[in-house]
Design a protein around this motif. Sequence first.
Motif, mmCIF file in Angstrom:
data_model
loop_
_atom_site.group_PDB
_atom_site.id
_atom_site.type_symbol
_atom_site.label_atom_id
_atom_site.label_comp_id
_atom_site.label_asym_id
_atom_site.label_seq_id
_atom_site.Cartn_x
_atom_site.Cartn_y
_atom_site.Cartn_z
ATOM 1 N N ASN A 423 0.816 -1.220 0.000
ATOM 2 C CA ASN A 423 0.000 0.000 0.000
ATOM 3 C C ASN A 423 0.843 1.260 0.000
ATOM 4 O O ASN A 423 0.431 2.280 -0.560
ATOM 5 C CB ASN A 423 -0.926 0.001 1.214
ATOM 6 N N SER A 424 2.006 1.232 0.638
ATOM 7 C CA SER A 424 2.842 2.434 0.669
ATOM 8 C C SER A 424 3.246 2.848 -0.740
ATOM 9 O O SER A 424 3.216 4.036 -1.087
ATOM 10 C CB SER A 424 4.085 2.200 1.546
ATOM 11 N N GLY A 425 3.613 1.875 -1.588
ATOM 12 C CA GLY A 425 3.946 2.188 -2.977
ATOM 13 C C GLY A 425 2.734 2.594 -3.780
ATOM 14 O O GLY A 425 2.784 3.518 -4.602
ATOM 15 N N THR A 426 1.610 1.934 -3.532
ATOM 16 C CA THR A 426 0.377 2.241 -4.254
ATOM 17 C C THR A 426 -0.088 3.662 -3.998
ATOM 18 O O THR A 426 -0.436 4.406 -4.922
ATOM 19 C CB THR A 426 -0.737 1.272 -3.823
ATOM 20 N N LEU A 427 -0.113 4.055 -2.733
ATOM 21 C CA LEU A 427 -0.620 5.377 -2.358
ATOM 22 C C LEU A 427 0.252 6.480 -2.948
ATOM 23 O O LEU A 427 -0.255 7.528 -3.374
ATOM 24 C CB LEU A 427 -0.696 5.495 -0.837
ATOM 25 N N PHE A 428 1.563 6.265 -2.994
ATOM 26 C CA PHE A 428 2.450 7.260 -3.604
ATOM 27 C C PHE A 428 2.145 7.403 -5.098
ATOM 28 O O PHE A 428 2.057 8.522 -5.629
ATOM 29 C CB PHE A 428 3.909 6.845 -3.402
ATOM 30 N N ALA A 429 1.965 6.275 -5.788
ATOM 31 C CA ALA A 429 1.676 6.327 -7.231
ATOM 32 C C ALA A 429 0.345 7.024 -7.497
ATOM 33 O O ALA A 429 0.234 7.861 -8.405
ATOM 34 C CB ALA A 429 1.663 4.910 -7.806
ATOM 35 N N PHE A 430 -0.676 6.715 -6.701
ATOM 36 C CA PHE A 430 -1.976 7.350 -6.892
ATOM 37 C C PHE A 430 -1.905 8.842 -6.615
ATOM 38 O O PHE A 430 -2.577 9.642 -7.270
ATOM 39 C CB PHE A 430 -3.008 6.701 -5.972
ATOM 40 N N PHE A 431 -1.125 9.220 -5.615
ATOM 41 C CA PHE A 431 -0.935 10.639 -5.289
ATOM 42 C C PHE A 431 -0.352 11.379 -6.490
ATOM 43 O O PHE A 431 -0.820 12.468 -6.855
ATOM 44 C CB PHE A 431 -0.001 10.756 -4.078
ATOM 45 N N MET A 432 0.645 10.776 -7.142
ATOM 46 C CA MET A 432 1.288 11.427 -8.282
ATOM 47 C C MET A 432 0.356 11.494 -9.486
ATOM 48 O O MET A 432 0.373 12.478 -10.244
ATOM 49 C CB MET A 432 2.568 10.670 -8.645
ATOM 50 N N VAL A 433 -0.472 10.482 -9.692
ATOM 51 C CA VAL A 433 -1.434 10.518 -10.799
ATOM 52 C C VAL A 433 -2.427 11.653 -10.600
ATOM 53 O O VAL A 433 -2.808 12.350 -11.550
ATOM 54 C CB VAL A 433 -2.164 9.168 -10.917
ATOM 55 N N SER A 434 -2.860 11.858 -9.364
ATOM 56 C CA SER A 434 -3.802 12.939 -9.076
ATOM 57 C C SER A 434 -3.200 14.304 -9.403
ATOM 58 O O SER A 434 -3.911 15.209 -9.863
ATOM 59 C CB SER A 434 -4.215 12.886 -7.591
ATOM 60 N N ILE A 435 -1.895 14.455 -9.186
ATOM 61 C CA ILE A 435 -1.222 15.698 -9.570
ATOM 62 C C ILE A 435 -1.106 15.784 -11.098
ATOM 63 O O ILE A 435 -1.373 16.823 -11.706
ATOM 64 C CB ILE A 435 0.179 15.767 -8.930
ATOM 65 N N ALA A 436 -0.730 14.662 -11.715
ATOM 66 C CA ALA A 436 -0.476 14.664 -13.163
ATOM 67 C C ALA A 436 -1.707 15.058 -13.965
ATOM 68 O O ALA A 436 -1.613 15.804 -14.947
ATOM 69 C CB ALA A 436 0.018 13.288 -13.597
ATOM 70 N N VAL A 437 -2.882 14.583 -13.562
ATOM 71 C CA VAL A 437 -4.086 14.876 -14.346
ATOM 72 C C VAL A 437 -4.406 16.370 -14.294
ATOM 73 O O VAL A 437 -4.870 16.952 -15.297
ATOM 74 C CB VAL A 437 -5.271 14.023 -13.847
ATOM 75 N N ASN A 473 -1.395 6.663 8.057
ATOM 76 C CA ASN A 473 -2.049 5.781 9.022
ATOM 77 C C ASN A 473 -1.655 4.325 8.817
ATOM 78 O O ASN A 473 -2.276 3.424 9.389
ATOM 79 C CB ASN A 473 -3.562 5.948 8.962
ATOM 80 N N LEU A 474 -0.623 4.081 8.018
ATOM 81 C CA LEU A 474 -0.041 2.757 7.925
ATOM 82 C C LEU A 474 0.860 2.514 9.138
ATOM 83 O O LEU A 474 1.298 3.472 9.789
ATOM 84 C CB LEU A 474 0.794 2.628 6.642
ATOM 85 N N PRO A 475 1.163 1.262 9.471
ATOM 86 C CA PRO A 475 2.146 1.002 10.529
ATOM 87 C C PRO A 475 3.487 1.643 10.188
ATOM 88 O O PRO A 475 3.819 1.822 9.012
ATOM 89 C CB PRO A 475 2.249 -0.533 10.549
ATOM 90 N N VAL A 476 4.265 1.963 11.221
ATOM 91 C CA VAL A 476 5.536 2.680 11.027
ATOM 92 C C VAL A 476 6.454 1.927 10.073
ATOM 93 O O VAL A 476 7.079 2.517 9.186
ATOM 94 C CB VAL A 476 6.228 2.896 12.388
ATOM 95 N N GLU A 477 6.555 0.592 10.248
ATOM 96 C CA GLU A 477 7.480 -0.165 9.401
ATOM 97 C C GLU A 477 7.066 -0.134 7.936
ATOM 98 O O GLU A 477 7.919 -0.112 7.046
ATOM 99 C CB GLU A 477 7.606 -1.605 9.895
ATOM 100 N N ALA A 478 5.752 -0.114 7.670
ATOM 101 C CA ALA A 478 5.283 -0.037 6.287
ATOM 102 C C ALA A 478 5.576 1.337 5.692
ATOM 103 O O ALA A 478 5.971 1.452 4.522
ATOM 104 C CB ALA A 478 3.791 -0.346 6.215
ATOM 105 N N MET A 479 5.367 2.394 6.486
ATOM 106 C CA MET A 479 5.705 3.741 6.003
ATOM 107 C C MET A 479 7.194 3.859 5.721
ATOM 108 O O MET A 479 7.610 4.531 4.766
ATOM 109 C CB MET A 479 5.293 4.787 7.043
ATOM 110 N N ALA A 480 8.029 3.215 6.548
ATOM 111 C CA ALA A 480 9.480 3.346 6.400
ATOM 112 C C ALA A 480 9.992 2.669 5.139
ATOM 113 O O ALA A 480 11.026 3.060 4.592
ATOM 114 C CB ALA A 480 10.183 2.762 7.632
ATOM 115 N N VAL A 481 9.272 1.659 4.651
ATOM 116 C CA VAL A 481 9.753 0.915 3.475
ATOM 117 C C VAL A 481 9.821 1.813 2.247
ATOM 118 O O VAL A 481 10.763 1.728 1.456
ATOM 119 C CB VAL A 481 8.852 -0.308 3.208
ATOM 120 N N LEU A 482 8.822 2.706 2.080
ATOM 121 C CA LEU A 482 8.773 3.525 0.863
ATOM 122 C C LEU A 482 10.007 4.419 0.704
ATOM 123 O O LEU A 482 10.634 4.401 -0.365
ATOM 124 C CB LEU A 482 7.494 4.363 0.836
#
Length: 538
Positions: A423-437, A473-482
């Motif tokens: 999800n950490s990678g997914t949310l970043f990609a979706f965030f960038m698409v929202s800017i791109a459009v 709101n992801l767990p800390v370790e999941a946020m840290a992976v990105l």
Amino acid sequence: MWRVKSLDAILATAEKKSLHRSLGPVQLTLLGVGAIIGTGIFVLTAAAAQKAGPGMMWSFVIAGAVCAFAALCYSELASMVPVSGSAYTYSYAVMGELLAWMVGWALILEYAVAASAVSAGWSGYFLGLIENALGFQWPELLRQGPAWSMNGWMPVADFSHGIVNVPAIVVALAVTSLLVVGTTESATVNAALVAIKVTALTVFIALALPVLKTGNFSPFAPNGWFGPAGTTGMGIVGAAASIFFAYVGFDAVSTAAEETKNPQRNVPIDLIGSLGICTFFYLLVAAGAIGAMGAQPVLGADGSAVQPGSAAFVAACALPANADVLVCSNEALAHVLRQINFPVIGNLLGLAANLALPSVILMMIYGQTRIFFVMARDGLLPEKLASIHPKFKTPHIVTMVTGVFVAIAAAFFPVGQLADISNSGTLFAFFMVSIAVMVLRVKDPNRPRPFKTPLIWVVAPVAMVGCAVLYFNLPVEAMAVLPIWGAIGLVIYFAYGYRKSHVGRGVTEVPELSPDAPAGPVPPMPGAPAPGSKEERD
């Protein structure tokens, strides 16, 4: 780093060096439904209940709403640029090469780890089926990987309850082999698996809803909206951040645009349609599971809220008093049916999950290999990865590499933690698409848009905010992976992609179209090595 590849060049390059267009509208919708309905509802229902209790009903709504806004942004871009690459391709055209690389790198994390999560989820249903239906007891240490916890910033593995998840390895490699054979064959198999999956969920709803008890919905939010003080990734919003994984398959539809017939029409319709169908099922299934047997979280030894998949959670679920609770089950829906006196149908649902979940693994590996394929086609990764098999016409090398990585991750990590990392990678990609459009609406307002995002200046910012809220709101370790994964990606980009990029070297597959463009070959960019020179070969 900020060089862009024009939309005209992207479209023309894809047309010249493209994948075969073999997917029709029905196949594409089935691919979307097959990618979306899967581990999120079959397996992550238990993890969401551990975080939010019955309040996970709101978690499904929140995650679905964020995905709906992101899907509208995706639909506009996918209809304008019907090529492989998804958010990576869109970012390259709008925001430049460096950000495109970061988005593509995040998508690689999303798809590969998501496939690992589904493989681990499939393993739970497989083991439950053979133990309940056949009476065969799988060796304890070979049924799951270790439990992971954080000691400061250092991950610590607890091997006392498991060493390696053998079934997850087997299914990941089997699906990889199928994908090497070919897209059309994979889509045909997937259509049958989607039918099995939807039938299984329909039967579950029909049996669970009639025995619903309203008392099982109380307390509705035992961990509140954002979890108890001192915790991260818990509560209703924390569960939404995890259950977001259950919706991300719709993005795989846009990655298949280059292999779709009439993509300008079919991609937007199938994106929104597959998301709507799946949301309807999710809410009904979640209500049935909660109402039939309850969904209250288990507590740690000190009475505190614990993350699913953590060592404290595994220890709590090992207690005899928690043996039959929903949150501790690795096969949540089959477990519910057994608990409400439908053991045979519970086993049949387990069989359906065993047959159907590989379709989700298939679509995740499929999406990841297509991202790799396009990045290699642009020169940002070794072009050998973009090699097409002479017989099967698929990017076989990158498919096999991806499959091995997926199998290793599934073998050693629990499904809930893998889903959060994805999800950490997914949310970043979706965030960038929202800017791109939004950027493209300003930079190129007159370009034909077969599908236009309605209320773009409302929808896109809401999608951005939603993605940011769920990420934090992801767990800390999941946020840290990105950021760690991103740092690795930057090293690879500056060591290889920055120098080898086709756009940076002036290597163009086709002329970029412009009113004053000269006829003939396009000259190299200023500072680029001369064609055929030793510098260019190096």
